[in-house]
Design a protein around this motif. Structure first.
Motif, PDB file in Angstrom:
ATOM      1  N   SER A   1      -5.747   1.203   1.349  1.00 59.05           N
ATOM      2  CA  SER A   1      -6.320   1.953   2.472  1.00 59.05           C
ATOM      3  C   SER A   1      -6.903   3.267   2.325  1.00 59.05           C
ATOM      4  O   SER A   1      -7.511   3.765   3.308  1.00 59.05           O
ATOM      5  CB  SER A   1      -5.298   1.839   3.848  1.00 59.05           C
ATOM      6  N   GLN A   2      -7.059   3.753   1.011  1.00 59.58           N
ATOM      7  CA  GLN A   2      -7.441   4.900   0.618  1.00 59.58           C
ATOM      8  C   GLN A   2      -6.732   5.914   1.484  1.00 59.58           C
ATOM      9  O   GLN A   2      -7.374   6.817   1.971  1.00 59.58           O
ATOM     10  CB  GLN A   2      -8.939   5.114   0.825  1.00 59.58           C
ATOM     11  N   THR A   3      -5.508   5.841   1.615  1.00 58.54           N
ATOM     12  CA  THR A   3      -4.785   6.711   2.526  1.00 58.54           C
ATOM     13  C   THR A   3      -3.803   7.642   1.590  1.00 58.54           C
ATOM     14  O   THR A   3      -2.597   8.339   2.077  1.00 58.54           O
ATOM     15  CB  THR A   3      -3.803   6.229   3.634  1.00 58.54           C
ATOM     16  N   ALA A   4      -3.811   7.606   0.256  1.00 55.51           N
ATOM     17  CA  ALA A   4      -2.798   8.232  -0.612  1.00 55.51           C
ATOM     18  C   ALA A   4      -3.538   9.469  -1.435  1.00 55.51           C
ATOM     19  O   ALA A   4      -3.332   9.605  -2.348  1.00 55.51           O
ATOM     20  CB  ALA A   4      -2.064   7.315  -1.583  1.00 55.51           C
ATOM     21  N   SER A   5      -4.567  10.035  -0.633  1.00 58.60           N
ATOM     22  CA  SER A   5      -5.238  11.204  -1.465  1.00 58.60           C
ATOM     23  C   SER A   5      -4.430  12.292  -1.813  1.00 58.60           C
ATOM     24  O   SER A   5      -4.753  13.182  -2.580  1.00 58.60           O
ATOM     25  CB  SER A   5      -6.517  11.588  -0.544  1.00 58.60           C
TER      26      SER A   5
ATOM     27  N   ASP B   1      -6.433  17.409  -2.572  1.00 59.26           N
ATOM     28  CA  ASP B   1      -6.756  16.154  -2.815  1.00 59.26           C
ATOM     29  C   ASP B   1      -6.584  15.653  -4.188  1.00 59.26           C
ATOM     30  O   ASP B   1      -6.980  16.302  -5.331  1.00 59.26           O
ATOM     31  CB  ASP B   1      -8.436  15.960  -2.511  1.00 59.26           C
TER      32      ASP B   1
ATOM     33  N   SER C   1      -4.056   2.777  -3.537  1.00 63.33           N
ATOM     34  CA  SER C   1      -4.096   2.573  -2.190  1.00 63.33           C
ATOM     35  C   SER C   1      -5.267   1.876  -1.385  1.00 63.33           C
ATOM     36  O   SER C   1      -6.549   2.348  -1.818  1.00 63.33           O
ATOM     37  CB  SER C   1      -4.170   3.714  -1.273  1.00 63.33           C
TER      38      SER C   1
ATOM     39  N   ASN D   1      -5.005   7.488  -4.630  1.00 64.11           N
ATOM     40  CA  ASN D   1      -5.776   6.409  -3.846  1.00 64.11           C
ATOM     41  C   ASN D   1      -6.349   5.366  -4.889  1.00 64.11           C
ATOM     42  O   ASN D   1      -6.885   4.016  -4.516  1.00 64.11           O
ATOM     43  CB  ASN D   1      -7.150   7.054  -3.443  1.00 64.11           C
TER      44      ASN D   1
ATOM     45  N   ARG E   1       3.888  13.842  -3.829  1.00 68.53           N
ATOM     46  CA  ARG E   1       2.949  14.575  -2.825  1.00 68.53           C
ATOM     47  C   ARG E   1       2.667  15.724  -3.403  1.00 68.53           C
ATOM     48  O   ARG E   1       3.517  16.571  -3.777  1.00 68.53           O
ATOM     49  CB  ARG E   1       3.865  14.613  -1.369  1.00 68.53           C
TER      50      ARG E   1
ATOM     51  N   ASP F   1       0.524  -1.182  -0.027  1.00 64.69           N
ATOM     52  CA  ASP F   1       0.083   0.055  -0.141  1.00 64.69           C
ATOM     53  C   ASP F   1       0.778   1.305   0.139  1.00 64.69           C
ATOM     54  O   ASP F   1       1.370   1.500   1.015  1.00 64.69           O
ATOM     55  CB  ASP F   1      -0.940  -0.084   1.078  1.00 64.69           C
TER      56      ASP F   1
ATOM     57  N   PRO G   1       1.710  -1.155   4.608  1.00 64.14           N
ATOM     58  CA  PRO G   1       2.445  -0.029   4.428  1.00 64.14           C
ATOM     59  C   PRO G   1       3.845  -0.144   3.624  1.00 64.14           C
ATOM     60  O   PRO G   1       4.380  -0.995   4.072  1.00 64.14           O
ATOM     61  CB  PRO G   1       2.653   0.724   5.608  1.00 64.14           C
TER      62      PRO G   1
END
Lengths: 464, 464
Positions: free
Chosen positions: B433-437, B409, B431, B428, B403, B200, B221
């Motif tokens: 876990s949908q934590t890469a917005s 977003d 991802s 995302n 980043r 992820d 991760p």
């Protein structure tokens, strides 16, 4: 109600799965005996038999003859060759496929499912390939769109229109092969344990493919006019299958053609039970004149047409197609991206498109049909001299489904012939019910050498 | 014990399946409310929530926001795009794949996963194709053997030997693509509901493919040296996954390289839990110098190596491979015959083999690496001017995992960019876990046009 999810059989299956999951039954440990488990669960022994059989068909457990059932392992790999009862390699679909595909080029293969290389349109393919060498970088190196070459899909749509099937290019999805087309449909529609109807006999790889999907396979007796429609209707009511897979034209292995009445009744029965049908149209190029198609009668509502160019153009340049409901094509395209990233090779589609568009291709097909008619007559005569008779005389194609003289088992004959380096296709490879031991499927295009008949005669004599 | 087959959750799932199968719950009828069903079954509401979630993940039921859960239909087709929670098309793996594959050739695609056509070895491919036009009929029209071209397999075996992987040609199976190679492995090893670990973030199509197999996906991760090994070990103990899929070299999307320590610890943890690993080696040609490979450390015992030639040779001429334990390769070949009849196109393998054997191919790779290093520096500078910074500087390849400036977003930015005809790949999508917005993946080879940066800047400004 036999074997559905909410039944006693289902509960027994679930109990065994639970034992395996929580470790009360470890890999290597034998399953409870049928009598004991039936008593423990408060069900009849036949319910446990049915549950064990179905778990075995799913590959969860495995029977060891004389010893009982065992877990296949905590998470068993899908070793297809070991799934289901396979008493004899010579009638195992995998074995026949591998024998045919992997044996040396020079070895006669009257059991295989394709034409000799020199019957194929090599000249036109070379011309198409030379043309391709002049194509732009995009065609030669890019993935291409998710549905495959628009040119080839438009060309197919025009051909379909001539057959009375009004499917625009948007209802066509190109695939990597005809088999992969059926595989994609199975992935889309089937879940493990679902029931699928096939003809008995049918193309043996249908069974292999369905085993890979852990489907339950039910055979319907086949007649010279198509499936036995009464037994077909009965099977729909009894087994509630999700899918029926068939060849309507030049059926494999029998060479039979679906009659208009059977086609009509079959579609009506399918409508009553909401059955989806895969019509595998892979031999269409061999037909002398058009015959009834389920896809044409039904208008691609519940019928999915699949096909490829392996039999008349090239099996090396791999390309197949699916024509179906538009929303299904959409979902199938997603599935193909997920599992193969993109459609078929744009280069392959380019070659196929160029050859199909070549004026010479129609002449190639006409010449093939004449040559096959001649080969069919010759093979029939020479087989007849050995007492081997066709079940029916096909209108086209390269198959002859033949009955051996009384008492001969085709698996014995095939085993003996293989010792002389001749690959045959024994009847039970094609038969779900294993009732075709008296039959062999011959490919008349692969029987030019006198040696084939010599070996056949000797194999029938000694059945070593 | 959470969610296994023999648990309370499993029983609730089974009860719902039974209601659907025996008709007490008809398609279109809402499932019992969580509270009511929990009371009826004598379980806690959270057990019912878990059961419903898992049935939804399997595609058996579907949630309608604000209304509850409904059966997806008596036997739901596998509509991947609808499986699992997909709040937003722009971060749906299917949508990104289709956008990339189906949009017009001229449209800039900094979000796509391949090189522009004119970066590929078009000249060598044309030469190979012209050579093919002179090949014998057999190569041009026959199916070929079940494992694919022996020449190409021998060539690969020699390359592997140079990397310290002693896999003879018999341990290599050619496939129709790299994705199809992973798909075949999943078919072989996975059963619906099995758990698979991925990084992820990871390549988004891994998630799509695993959804097609109805697998449970767990993300670990990812760090600049590979997966976070403590979390990885934890996940093994908690979830008992069957499989882990990863890229060791030039990881997609981050461009990271597996460190020797992580590789060693990872394999030890895998041995403890009998985990099988798929090492997707698709970017290997882009590496400036070799980096650690799980396949080399492990000697292809529990590691399966897969790869293809799509990224550096051609994505149109489709060919991939699997290298694994010999008994697995045997079973995988059977599965490939069943589902695709035969291996990859012999014609495709012929072209790949000719190009790989061309002395110019090594020079092509060297030139590609230089060109990409330059493109990476340029893209980094120009992205930096917009406040977009790479998470790390990859040693090679075409990806930059970046980043965005605080608070932005990437889904919003991607949506805005698409209105200007620029396809981006928002974090995302990669991802679990949908934590890469806050991330975007860029393809530096697709960013030659100034317009890409103009659109990017505007999209970040207005996020319309």
């Amino acid at each position: 109600m036999k074997g559905g999810r909410g039944t006693r059989t289902g509960e027994v299956m679930e109990a065994i799965r639970r034992k395996m999951a929580n470790g009360t039954l470890s890999p290597g440990e034998r399953l409870p005996s049928i009598r004991r488990f039936a008593a423990a669960m408060g069900v009849s022994p036949s319910t446990v038999v049915e549950a064990y059989d179905r778990l075995a068909a799913e590959g969860v457990i495995r029977s060891r003859p004389g010893s009982g059932f065992y877990p296949s392992g905590a998470v068993p790999p899908l070793a297809l060759a070991e799934m289901g009862p396979q008493p004899d390699r010579v009638i195992d679909p995998f074995w026949v496929s591998r024998q045919s595909l992997d044996t040396a080029a020079g070895m006669p293969k009257p059991g295989c499912g394709w034409l000799p290389a020199d019957w194929m349109p090599g000249g036109m393919i070379r011309k198409a390939i030379r043309g391709l060498a002049r194509a732009g970088d995009g065609l030669l190196v890019d993935y291409g769109g998710t549905r495959g070459s628009p040119d080839l899909r438009r060309l197919l749509a025009r051909q379909f229109a001539e057959e009375g099937i009004a499917a625009g290019a948007d209802r066509i999805l190109l695939t990597a092969s005809g088999t992969q087309a059926i595989d994609l449909v199975c992935r889309f529609l089937l879940r493990p344990g679902d029931t699928v109807l096939v003809d008995d006999p049918c193309y043996f790889n249908f069974q292999a493919l369905l085993r890979a999907h852990r489907a339950r396979i039910v055979g319907v007796p086949f007649t010279p006019a198509g499936p036995d429609i009464d037994r077909f209707t009965e099977a729909l009511a009894t087994h509630r299958p999700r899918l029926y897979i068939t060849n309507s034209a030049l059926h494999n292995p029998t060479g039979a053609t679906l009659s208009p009445q059977t086609a009509h009744r079959l579609l009506n029965a399918a409508a009553v039970h909401d059955l989806t049908i895969v019509e595998d149209d892979i031999f269409t190029g061999f037909e002398p004149e058009p015959s009834p198609r389920l896809a044409a009668l039904d208008g691609l509502a519940r019928v999915i047409r699949i096909g490829s160019f392996s039999k008349t153009l090239s099996a090396s340049i791999r390309c197949g197609y699916i024509a179906a409901r538009e929303d299904w094509v959409e979902a199938l395209a997603d599935l193909q991206v997920a599992t193969n990233f993109g459609g078929p090779s744009p280069v392959a589609a380019g070659v196929v498109c160029a050859v199909l568009g070549d004026g010479g291709y129609r002449r190639h097909l006409e010449a093939l049909r004449r040559r096959l008619a001649r080969a069919r007559r010759e093979a029939t005569d020479r087989l007849g001299a050995l007492g081997i008779r066709p079940w029916l005389m096909p209108r086209g194609g390269f198959y002859l489904w033949c009955r051996l003289p009384d008492g001969l088992d085709s698996a014995d004959v095939a085993r003996a012939a293989l010792r002389d380096d001749v690959v045959l296709a024994p009847g039970n490879v094609f038969s779900v019910s294993q009732t075709a031991s008296g039959f062999l499927r011959f490919n008349v295009a692969q029987m030019g050498e006198a040696r084939v008949f010599d070996v056949l005669e000797r194999s029938m004599m000694d059945r070593r």
